[in-house]
Design a protein around this motif. Structure first.
Motif, PDB file in Angstrom:
ATOM      1  N   ASP A  30       0.841  -1.202   0.000  1.00 37.83           N
ATOM      2  CA  ASP A  30       0.000   0.000   0.000  1.00 37.83           C
ATOM      3  C   ASP A  30       0.880   1.257   0.000  1.00 37.83           C
ATOM      4  O   ASP A  30       1.758   1.410   0.852  1.00 37.83           O
ATOM      5  CB  ASP A  30      -0.903  -0.006   1.236  1.00 37.83           C
ATOM      6  N   ALA A  31       0.639   2.152  -0.938  1.00 34.62           N
ATOM      7  CA  ALA A  31       1.501   3.330  -1.093  1.00 34.62           C
ATOM      8  C   ALA A  31       1.477   4.215   0.143  1.00 34.62           C
ATOM      9  O   ALA A  31       2.510   4.772   0.543  1.00 34.62           O
ATOM     10  CB  ALA A  31       1.064   4.128  -2.322  1.00 34.62           C
ATOM     11  N   GLY A  32       0.319   4.366   0.758  1.00 37.71           N
ATOM     12  CA  GLY A  32       0.225   5.208   1.944  1.00 37.71           C
ATOM     13  C   GLY A  32       1.029   4.650   3.105  1.00 37.71           C
ATOM     14  O   GLY A  32       1.751   5.385   3.793  1.00 37.71           O
ATOM     15  N   PHE A  33       0.912   3.337   3.325  1.00 39.26           N
ATOM     16  CA  PHE A  33       1.678   2.728   4.415  1.00 39.26           C
ATOM     17  C   PHE A  33       3.168   2.775   4.110  1.00 39.26           C
ATOM     18  O   PHE A  33       3.987   3.062   4.995  1.00 39.26           O
ATOM     19  CB  PHE A  33       1.238   1.284   4.645  1.00 39.26           C
ATOM     20  N   ALA A  34       3.546   2.489   2.863  1.00 43.41           N
ATOM     21  CA  ALA A  34       4.959   2.529   2.485  1.00 43.41           C
ATOM     22  C   ALA A  34       5.544   3.922   2.707  1.00 43.41           C
ATOM     23  O   ALA A  34       6.700   4.055   3.147  1.00 43.41           O
ATOM     24  CB  ALA A  34       5.127   2.106   1.029  1.00 43.41           C
ATOM     25  N   ALA A  35       4.755   4.966   2.440  1.00 40.89           N
ATOM     26  CA  ALA A  35       5.229   6.336   2.663  1.00 40.89           C
ATOM     27  C   ALA A  35       5.456   6.603   4.146  1.00 40.89           C
ATOM     28  O   ALA A  35       6.438   7.250   4.530  1.00 40.89           O
ATOM     29  CB  ALA A  35       4.223   7.331   2.089  1.00 40.89           C
TER      30      ALA A  35
END
Length: 294
Positions: A30-35
């Motif tokens: 997930d891009a949000g979690f990775a960020a």
């Protein structure tokens, strides 16, 4: 007077997300979690001379949710097939028990190093081969089959793989540190098979070779020596609180806990119970293999 290192730990928002994730691989993708993970690591790795250290299994490489005993049963089936091809009458349960006894022998008879005993896949399968065919002749084939079975159950963590690449691009150093009965060359084959770019890794070290572990704390000075770095330069990531958080912090390293989710643990425990019940029914006794823990 130096203040004592505290190992009390309260889950933060990042760790809570991991613990509650129904699908850990999906969360790491997930891009949000990775960020959020990237931001956390950037704040920890806040000097140009710092070293990013990662656990391998269930951190950089994510396992599926089969229990350890289920993997051992799968290895036993592969070993039996190899033995039969070589002309020996071996059934899968007998091969499973030979591997299990090899594991116990490896951990219980190896010499202690600084009070620590660590297993070895070479030793495990030498014992298993001797039990099944009378000599070491099948050990190498057994190891190859086990590594192939392990490979099928591993997936590269996309968030950490991306972060490692970015961190290396700005001149950082990366260490992979594993408490595992697999030796460095065996872990290396699994890493490359999963797509890890090993030119981005400065050090790969396993307790099977050093005979001291993260769990004992003994492996961390060896990592420092190999990289010519001091404790304050390290940030370590991993899923084991004792080996990946408590012990490195006691050494003076920074650490970020990346726990398994409750869903992971429950799935592995359910699979463990199912496989153990099937084994107990067939064997007439219950092998001593621990329930997966959170």
């Amino acid at each position: 007077m130096t203040a004592p290192v505290t190992t009390l730990h309260r889950f933060d928002a990042l760790e809570d997300r991991l613990t509650g994730a129904p699908n850990r691989l999906a969360l790491y993708a997930d891009a949000g979690f990775a960020a959020k993970l990237t931001d956390r690591l950037d704040r920890l790795l806040n000097r140009p001379d710092m070293v990013l250290s990662l656990d391998v299994f269930d951190t950089l490489l994510l396992r599926d949710n089969s229990a350890e005993v289920s993997r051992f049963v799968e290895f036993g089936a592969a070993m039996a097939g190899i033995a039969r091809t070589a002309g020996f009458d071996v059934d899968p349960d007998t091969a499973f028990l030979a591997r299990h006894r090899g594991t116990r022998a490896s951990y219980r008879t190896t010499l202690r190093v600084k009070g620590c005993r660590e297993g070895s896949l070479h030793e495990i399968h030498r014992v298993a081969s001797r039990l099944l065919v009378g000599d070491d002749s099948q050990a190498a084939a057994f190891i190859t089959a086990e590594l192939a079975a392990e490979q099928r159950r591993l997936t590269l963590n996309p968030a950490l793989a991306s972060y490692v690449a970015e961190f290396k691009s700005r001149g950082g150093r990366v260490a992979l540190v594993s408490d595992m009965y697999m030796h460095r060359d065996q872990i290396l084959s699994l890493l490359t098979g999963a797509g890890v770019e090993m030119d981005q890794v400065d050090l790969l070290i396993s307790s099977a070779d050093t005979k001291v572990s993260k769990g004992s704390g003994g492996i961390f000075p060896l990592v420092e020596e190999a990289l010519g770095a001091v404790p304050e330069q390290f940030v370590h990531l991993g899923d084991s609180f004792r080996g990946d958080v408590r012990q490195p912090r006691l050494r003076g390293w920074a650490a970020q806990f990346l726990p398994l989710s409750r869903a992971d643990v429950e799935a592995r425990q359910a699979d463990h119970k199912k496989t153990m019940a099937e084994l107990s029914s067939r064997l007439g006794f219950t092998p001593e293999i621990a329930m997966p823990k959170g």
